[in-house]
Design a protein around this motif. Structure first.
Motif, mmCIF file in Angstrom:
data_model
loop_
_atom_site.group_PDB
_atom_site.id
_atom_site.type_symbol
_atom_site.label_atom_id
_atom_site.label_comp_id
_atom_site.label_asym_id
_atom_site.label_seq_id
_atom_site.Cartn_x
_atom_site.Cartn_y
_atom_site.Cartn_z
ATOM 1 N N GLU A 60 0.172 -6.178 -2.984
ATOM 2 C CA GLU A 60 0.936 -4.950 -2.801
ATOM 3 C C GLU A 60 0.217 -4.074 -1.771
ATOM 4 O O GLU A 60 -0.965 -3.784 -1.925
ATOM 5 C CB GLU A 60 1.060 -4.188 -4.120
ATOM 6 N N LYS A 61 0.938 -3.638 -0.714
ATOM 7 C CA LYS A 61 0.337 -2.787 0.312
ATOM 8 C C LYS A 61 0.056 -1.375 -0.195
ATOM 9 O O LYS A 61 -0.834 -0.713 0.304
ATOM 10 C CB LYS A 61 1.246 -2.694 1.529
ATOM 11 N N PHE A 62 0.840 -0.924 -1.168
ATOM 12 C CA PHE A 62 0.694 0.426 -1.700
ATOM 13 C C PHE A 62 0.370 0.353 -3.184
ATOM 14 O O PHE A 62 1.069 -0.316 -3.937
ATOM 15 C CB PHE A 62 1.979 1.236 -1.495
ATOM 16 N N ASN A 63 -0.680 1.035 -3.593
ATOM 17 C CA ASN A 63 -1.081 1.093 -5.003
ATOM 18 C C ASN A 63 -1.476 2.518 -5.345
ATOM 19 O O ASN A 63 -1.661 3.350 -4.457
ATOM 20 C CB ASN A 63 -2.263 0.157 -5.280
ATOM 21 N N ARG A 64 -1.650 2.765 -6.626
ATOM 22 C CA ARG A 64 -2.100 4.069 -7.093
ATOM 23 C C ARG A 64 -3.479 3.928 -7.710
ATOM 24 O O ARG A 64 -3.798 2.930 -8.355
ATOM 25 C CB ARG A 64 -1.112 4.641 -8.109
ATOM 26 N N ASP A 101 5.614 -5.019 -1.196
ATOM 27 C CA ASP A 101 5.351 -6.448 -1.340
ATOM 28 C C ASP A 101 4.961 -7.061 0.002
ATOM 29 O O ASP A 101 5.664 -6.891 0.989
ATOM 30 C CB ASP A 101 6.599 -7.136 -1.896
ATOM 31 N N SER A 102 3.838 -7.775 0.026
ATOM 32 C CA SER A 102 3.360 -8.347 1.281
ATOM 33 C C SER A 102 2.783 -9.734 1.054
ATOM 34 O O SER A 102 2.128 -9.992 0.051
ATOM 35 C CB SER A 102 2.301 -7.428 1.889
ATOM 36 N N ARG A 103 3.023 -10.610 2.014
ATOM 37 C CA ARG A 103 2.478 -11.965 1.997
ATOM 38 C C ARG A 103 1.777 -12.194 3.325
ATOM 39 O O ARG A 103 2.265 -11.791 4.375
ATOM 40 C CB ARG A 103 3.574 -12.999 1.808
ATOM 41 N N LEU A 104 0.635 -12.868 3.244
ATOM 42 C CA LEU A 104 -0.179 -13.100 4.424
ATOM 43 C C LEU A 104 -0.731 -14.514 4.362
ATOM 44 O O LEU A 104 -1.195 -14.957 3.311
ATOM 45 C CB LEU A 104 -1.318 -12.071 4.432
ATOM 46 N N THR A 105 -0.679 -15.235 5.473
ATOM 47 C CA THR A 105 -1.222 -16.589 5.553
ATOM 48 C C THR A 105 -2.135 -16.658 6.765
ATOM 49 O O THR A 105 -1.795 -16.122 7.831
ATOM 50 C CB THR A 105 -0.080 -17.621 5.686
ATOM 51 N N ASN A 106 -3.284 -17.328 6.612
ATOM 52 C CA ASN A 106 -4.197 -17.428 7.753
ATOM 53 C C ASN A 106 -3.677 -18.441 8.768
ATOM 54 O O ASN A 106 -2.707 -19.156 8.534
ATOM 55 C CB ASN A 106 -5.621 -17.743 7.289
ATOM 56 N N ALA A 107 -4.347 -18.515 9.919
ATOM 57 C CA ALA A 107 -3.866 -19.319 11.038
ATOM 58 C C ALA A 107 -3.799 -20.811 10.720
ATOM 59 O O ALA A 107 -2.858 -21.491 11.138
ATOM 60 C CB ALA A 107 -4.767 -19.083 12.252
ATOM 61 N N ASP A 108 -4.764 -21.337 9.996
ATOM 62 C CA ASP A 108 -4.768 -22.777 9.726
ATOM 63 C C ASP A 108 -4.038 -23.153 8.435
ATOM 64 O O ASP A 108 -3.986 -24.335 8.070
ATOM 65 C CB ASP A 108 -6.186 -23.336 9.721
ATOM 66 N N GLY A 109 -3.478 -22.192 7.728
ATOM 67 C CA GLY A 109 -2.660 -22.458 6.554
ATOM 68 C C GLY A 109 -3.424 -22.809 5.290
ATOM 69 O O GLY A 109 -2.835 -23.262 4.320
ATOM 70 N N THR A 110 -4.738 -22.591 5.286
ATOM 71 C CA THR A 110 -5.529 -22.923 4.102
ATOM 72 C C THR A 110 -5.584 -21.788 3.093
ATOM 73 O O THR A 110 -6.061 -21.978 1.982
ATOM 74 C CB THR A 110 -6.974 -23.294 4.499
ATOM 75 N N ILE A 141 12.470 11.222 -1.608
ATOM 76 C CA ILE A 141 11.307 10.823 -2.411
ATOM 77 C C ILE A 141 11.709 9.799 -3.470
ATOM 78 O O ILE A 141 11.032 8.786 -3.647
ATOM 79 C CB ILE A 141 10.630 12.058 -3.044
ATOM 80 N N VAL A 142 12.812 10.034 -4.151
ATOM 81 C CA VAL A 142 13.276 9.083 -5.173
ATOM 82 C C VAL A 142 13.641 7.750 -4.522
ATOM 83 O O VAL A 142 13.295 6.677 -5.028
ATOM 84 C CB VAL A 142 14.463 9.674 -5.969
ATOM 85 N N GLY A 143 14.322 7.793 -3.382
ATOM 86 C CA GLY A 143 14.683 6.558 -2.673
ATOM 87 C C GLY A 143 13.451 5.781 -2.222
ATOM 88 O O GLY A 143 13.393 4.554 -2.343
ATOM 89 N N ALA A 144 12.439 6.496 -1.703
ATOM 90 C CA ALA A 144 11.203 5.839 -1.278
ATOM 91 C C ALA A 144 10.470 5.220 -2.460
ATOM 92 O O ALA A 144 9.927 4.119 -2.364
ATOM 93 C CB ALA A 144 10.299 6.850 -0.568
ATOM 94 N N ALA A 145 10.467 5.901 -3.588
ATOM 95 C CA ALA A 145 9.817 5.354 -4.782
ATOM 96 C C ALA A 145 10.545 4.105 -5.276
ATOM 97 O O ALA A 145 9.914 3.107 -5.635
ATOM 98 C CB ALA A 145 9.774 6.410 -5.890
ATOM 99 N N LEU A 146 11.867 4.136 -5.281
ATOM 100 C CA LEU A 146 12.631 2.966 -5.710
ATOM 101 C C LEU A 146 12.454 1.788 -4.753
ATOM 102 O O LEU A 146 12.472 0.630 -5.170
ATOM 103 C CB LEU A 146 14.111 3.315 -5.846
ATOM 104 N N ALA A 147 12.254 2.079 -3.473
ATOM 105 C CA ALA A 147 12.074 1.016 -2.483
ATOM 106 C C ALA A 147 10.662 0.440 -2.503
ATOM 107 O O ALA A 147 10.418 -0.606 -1.927
ATOM 108 C CB ALA A 147 12.405 1.550 -1.095
ATOM 109 N N GLY A 148 9.722 1.125 -3.146
ATOM 110 C CA GLY A 148 8.378 0.588 -3.258
ATOM 111 C C GLY A 148 7.361 1.230 -2.347
ATOM 112 O O GLY A 148 6.300 0.656 -2.099
#
Length: 168
Positions: free
Chosen positions: A67-71, A52-61, A36-43
């Motif tokens: 953040e994928k996980f929030n409280r 942490d997540s980044r997403l770009t659409n197909a045409d780059g506009t 649990i502590v390791g998972a919390a430290l890893a995010g």
């Protein structure tokens, strides 16, 4: 006068089964705590490498950093980068599920116009330069727990879908 010796108490009877059981529970609990502590430290529960997540659409506009996980009821940040098509205005459209699940606390830079249509939030910036990326920072508060499937689009283009898990 001579005193009588006190009655000797019987020794504690220790049963090996329960001693082994206690040892296994302690060992399992310690390993679970470390996980649990390791998972919390890893995010896994909020900000961090796994979240942490980044997403770009197909045409780059459109590029989205979130953040994928929030409280629930804690601060969350999102960054939207839109590349202008060179029209009179840029419109960033946030879907209805996003609007039901989050409260926008702060939006930078301030838009020229912001309104709601068909449950979607439309944010407009006037006179953008063609091909120049424009960055918008959102400070959010999750208002609903569970799996959230949201959409964002730029200038009536294709909607980009992203998913988040909000812990209660």
């Amino acid at each position: 006068m001579k005193t009588a010796p006190a009655d000797k108490p019987l020794p504690v009877v220790e049963k090996p089964f329960w001693l082994r059981f206690e040892f296994q529970v302690r060992r399992f609990g310690f390993v679970l705590l470390l996980l649990i502590v390791g998972a919390a430290l890893a995010g896994l529960f909020s900000k961090g490498y796994l979240s942490d997540s980044r997403l770009t659409n197909a045409d780059g506009t459109l590029s989205l950093h979130y953040e994928k996980f929030n409280r629930l009821l804690s601060d969350a940040d999102m960054k939207i980068i839109a590349v202008s098509s060179g029209g009179k205005r840029d419109r960033i459209i946030l879907g209805s599920e996003f609007m039901e699940s989050f409260r926008i606390d702060n939006l930078q830079p301030q838009p020229d116009k912001m309104y709601s249509r068909n449950g979607k939030l439309i944010i407009e910036y006037e006179n953008p330069q063609a091909g120049v990326p424009q960055t918008m920072w959102l400070s959010l508060t999750p208002m609903k727990a569970g799996f959230i499937k949201s959409t964002v689009a730029v200038n009536d283009g294709q909607e980009t879908t992203f998913r988040q898990l909000i812990y209660p």
